[in-house]
Design an enzyme around this catalytic site. Structure first.
Site, short mmCIF file in Angstrom:
data_model
loop_
_atom_site.label_atom_id
_atom_site.label_comp_id
_atom_site.label_asym_id
_atom_site.label_seq_id
_atom_site.Cartn_x
_atom_site.Cartn_y
_atom_site.Cartn_z
N ARG A 1 -29.22 3.84 -6.65
CA ARG A 1 -30.11 2.78 -7.55
C ARG A 1 -30.16 3.06 -8.94
O ARG A 1 -29.86 2.33 -9.72
CB ARG A 1 -31.60 2.62 -6.90
CG ARG A 1 -31.55 2.18 -5.83
CD ARG A 1 -32.71 2.73 -4.70
NE ARG A 1 -32.15 3.79 -4.11
CZ ARG A 1 -31.63 3.97 -3.01
NH1 ARG A 1 -31.37 2.81 -2.31
NH2 ARG A 1 -31.13 5.17 -2.38
N THR A 2 -30.48 4.09 -9.31
CA THR A 2 -31.04 4.57 -10.46
C THR A 2 -29.68 4.66 -11.48
O THR A 2 -29.67 3.76 -12.53
CB THR A 2 -31.52 5.85 -10.75
OG1 THR A 2 -32.83 6.05 -10.07
CG2 THR A 2 -32.18 6.36 -12.35
N LYS B 1 -17.32 24.60 -13.10
CA LYS B 1 -16.77 25.73 -13.71
C LYS B 1 -18.09 26.82 -14.58
O LYS B 1 -17.58 27.63 -15.20
CB LYS B 1 -15.76 25.58 -14.83
CG LYS B 1 -14.59 24.87 -14.11
CD LYS B 1 -13.47 24.40 -15.02
CE LYS B 1 -12.82 23.26 -14.52
NZ LYS B 1 -11.95 22.44 -15.91
N ARG C 1 -30.23 12.73 -15.20
CA ARG C 1 -30.96 13.04 -13.99
C ARG C 1 -30.49 14.59 -13.67
O ARG C 1 -29.44 14.84 -13.94
CB ARG C 1 -30.77 12.29 -12.79
CG ARG C 1 -31.06 13.01 -11.40
CD ARG C 1 -31.08 11.94 -10.22
NE ARG C 1 -31.98 10.95 -10.34
CZ ARG C 1 -32.11 9.84 -9.32
NH1 ARG C 1 -31.57 10.22 -8.34
NH2 ARG C 1 -32.85 9.02 -9.63
N HIS D 1 -40.10 10.42 -12.78
CA HIS D 1 -39.26 9.39 -12.84
C HIS D 1 -39.65 8.33 -13.49
O HIS D 1 -40.20 7.20 -12.76
CB HIS D 1 -39.01 9.22 -11.32
CG HIS D 1 -37.66 8.49 -11.10
ND1 HIS D 1 -36.85 8.02 -12.11
CD2 HIS D 1 -37.03 8.48 -10.02
CE1 HIS D 1 -35.62 7.22 -11.53
NE2 HIS D 1 -36.04 7.49 -10.18
N1 CP Z 1 -35.19 5.66 -6.34
C1 CP Z 1 -34.05 6.41 -6.76
O1 CP Z 1 -34.40 7.19 -7.83
O2 CP Z 1 -33.09 6.37 -6.02
P1 CP Z 1 -31.66 6.86 -6.40
O3 CP Z 1 -31.95 8.56 -5.98
O4 CP Z 1 -30.84 6.17 -5.47
O5 CP Z 1 -31.48 6.74 -7.82
#
Ligand code: CP
Length: 320
Positions: free
Chosen positions: A56-57, A84, A106, A136
């Site tokens: 999603r993100t 590596k 991320r 998040h």
């Molecule tokens: N909610 C969320 O962060 O989903 P993803 O891990 O798929 O990005």
């Protein structure tokens, strides 16, 4: 307008958070029309720097950037020179050299986004797309937007709403960001979890705590189910999945305890049959798909504000 980086919800004032939601609302109205693209970020390059998996993100940041006419580079640690042994600093500087104006990161380590911003290894705007178990922020913003959209009006804060967040609070960056944001916006938040899945120091958070889901469901406006994060669990936190589901899972019987106006949320990905039954995930009260859709508008708003979007009214005339 927010400025600088977006590393934590703690850095946002209430007005800044409501401002992002208002910008997202304006952008949603534009992109829901026949012309989905705005020229605002033409010439800018946004790098999605993902050291952990995401559906999603990552995809919604990519969609958001493209709808604002930015160029997008998707970087995934898997299959890159990270395998590596290349460091975060060298990886980020390599991407900066390719012209990144913003880096959406991320990472499995809490604090990775802040480190990237604070060390000034790169000059690009840094946006935290999930760092370890820490935060998040864009998930919390899209959750607040979804709650506002379903239960309040445009521009309203969340005063008077009872939000129950259920499950693996210990490992959840979504829970941390949501507690900060939803309470900042005026909601009352109750955390429900087994004691083993609550973090040390949770008693200092501005929330109520319950160990009994059935007791709190009747009075809540929002029930937000969290994923059991098995990939972060080194120990056993509950006797069996069946036992966890029985005590803390959302099922049809528990759905029937909710007010008629209440909504069911889950940030995804869902463990159907564990923290949420398939019937609950697909129930009319579930807004899980809306959360995903709203994620695009909210991430557009974040990119728009951080990368210097001009006033929205003049944008409308420039729709392509
Ligand atoms: N909610 C969320 O962060 O989903 P993803 O891990 O798929 O990005």
């Amino acid at each position: 307008m927010i400025k600088g980086h977006l590393l934590s919800v703690a850095d946002l004032t209430k007005d800044e958070a409501l401002g992002v939601l208002a910008t997202a609302h304006e952008l949603a109205q534009i992109t829901d029309g026949p012309n989905k693209k705005l020229p605002t970020l033409r010439g800018k390059t946004i790098v999605n720097l993902f050291f952990e998996d995401s559906t999603r993100t990552r995809i919604s940041f990519e969609t958001a950037a493209k709808r604002l006419s930015a160029d997008v580079i998707n970087f995934s640690a898997k299959g890159s020179s990270v395998s590596k042994g290349e460091s975060l600093k060298d990886t980020a500087q390599t991407l900066q050299a390719m012209g990144a104006d913003a880096v959406v990161i991320r990472h499995g380590s809490s604090g990775a986004a802040k480190r990237l911003a604070d060390t000034k290894w790169i000059s690009a705007t840094v946006i935290n797309a999930g760092d370890g178990t820490h935060e998040h922020p864009t998930q919390a913003l899209l959750d607040a937007y979804t709650i506002q959209h379903h239960l309040k009006g445009k521009g309203d804060d969340l005063t008077g709403l009872n939000v129950v967040i259920v499950g693996d609070i210990l490992h959840s960056r979504v829970a941390r960001s949501n507690v900060l944001l939803l309470t900042k916006l005026g909601a009352k938040v109750t955390l429900v979890a087994p004691p083993t899945l609550l973090p040390v120091g949770v008693e200092d958070w501005s929330v109520d705590i319950s160990y009994d889901l059935d007791q709190v469901l009747g009075n809540c406006d929002v029930v937000m189910m969290l994923r059991i994060q098995q990939e972060r669990m080194l120990n056993s936190y509950f006797p069996t999945e069946r036992e966890y589901s029985r005590r803390y899972g959302l099922n049809s019987q528990r759905l029937s305890m909710l007010k008629s106006s209440a909504i069911v949320m889950h940030p995804g990905p869902m463990n159907r049959g564990l923290e949420i039954s398939a019937e609950s995930a697909d129930d009319i009260k579930s807004v899980v798909i809306d959360q995903v859709k709203n994620g695009v508008s909210v991430r557009m708003a974040v990119l728009y504000e951080l990368l210097g979007g001009v006033a929205l009214n003049s944008e409308k005339s420039g729709v392509k």
